[in-house]
Scaffold this motif. Sequence first.
Motif, short mmCIF file in Angstrom:
data_model
loop_
_atom_site.label_atom_id
_atom_site.label_comp_id
_atom_site.label_asym_id
_atom_site.label_seq_id
_atom_site.Cartn_x
_atom_site.Cartn_y
_atom_site.Cartn_z
N ILE A 19 11.34 8.84 4.40
CA ILE A 19 11.92 8.60 5.73
C ILE A 19 10.82 8.50 6.78
N TRP A 20 9.86 9.42 6.72
CA TRP A 20 8.74 9.36 7.65
C TRP A 20 8.00 8.03 7.52
N SER A 21 7.77 7.63 6.27
CA SER A 21 7.03 6.39 6.00
C SER A 21 7.72 5.17 6.60
N ALA A 22 9.05 5.21 6.61
CA ALA A 22 9.83 4.05 7.10
C ALA A 22 9.91 3.98 8.62
N ILE A 23 9.49 5.03 9.31
CA ILE A 23 9.56 5.06 10.77
C ILE A 23 8.30 4.44 11.37
N ILE A 67 4.47 9.78 -3.29
CA ILE A 67 4.10 10.13 -1.91
C ILE A 67 2.83 9.39 -1.49
N LEU A 68 1.86 9.29 -2.37
CA LEU A 68 0.64 8.54 -2.07
C LEU A 68 0.97 7.09 -1.71
N MET A 69 1.90 6.50 -2.42
CA MET A 69 2.28 5.12 -2.15
C MET A 69 3.05 4.99 -0.84
N PHE A 70 3.86 5.98 -0.50
CA PHE A 70 4.57 5.96 0.77
C PHE A 70 3.60 6.07 1.95
#
Length: 216
Positions: A19-23, A67-70
């Motif tokens: 979710i953080w990554s998408a913001i 997580i690394l990829m995000f």
Amino acid sequence: MQNKRVHLVLLIIVIIVFIWSAIKPVSYYSWVLEVSPAVASLAVFLFLYKKFRLTTLSYTIIAFVTILMFIGGHYIYSNVPLFDWLKDTWDLKRNHYDRFGHFMKGMIAIVIREILLRKTLLYKGGWLNGIVISMVLAIAALYEIVEWLFAMLAKGGRVSKDFLGTQGDIWDTQWDMFLSFAGSIIALLLLTKMHDQLVKREIGLNPNKMKKEEQE
């Protein structure tokens, strides 16, 4: 029950990071390209969770690599702040997050090892390790081929450049594959003993002698 709780916590952490990554990522196009493989892989493991549950070690590795990829998708691999700081502090020629990521992706060797132990006639030993390492290399090469094909179809442009992430290094593809290769070897050297113990304790199988029903 305790293992399931750990797995749930890992899933929640991954979802939060997603979710953080998408913001407001640096580029939504690059974000989609970078996170799609992780999301697709995660969906497969979630779908198979009840039918083919892996050890906690394997799920921890899957969560960590995801997580690394995000993170790479959110910032773009060549612009991850921590590694920009390392670049400036140590006067490095490039941001090394992508190389760190490829090295850590070598840890999926443990996940592949578990699947082969439980679903093939392979036992622990040289043949198993050799096949595992070869499969990690094959996945790393496939990822580089996908990047190359996208760059060819996109015919250049900012998104293509960010997705490739070569940062001007003509040997970037070879470095990425080599680091995945090295990461897989180190993962097998450091984690095999722990993995065998977890396979026995959580799955109830002896890596030296798989139960017949697990191979059918």
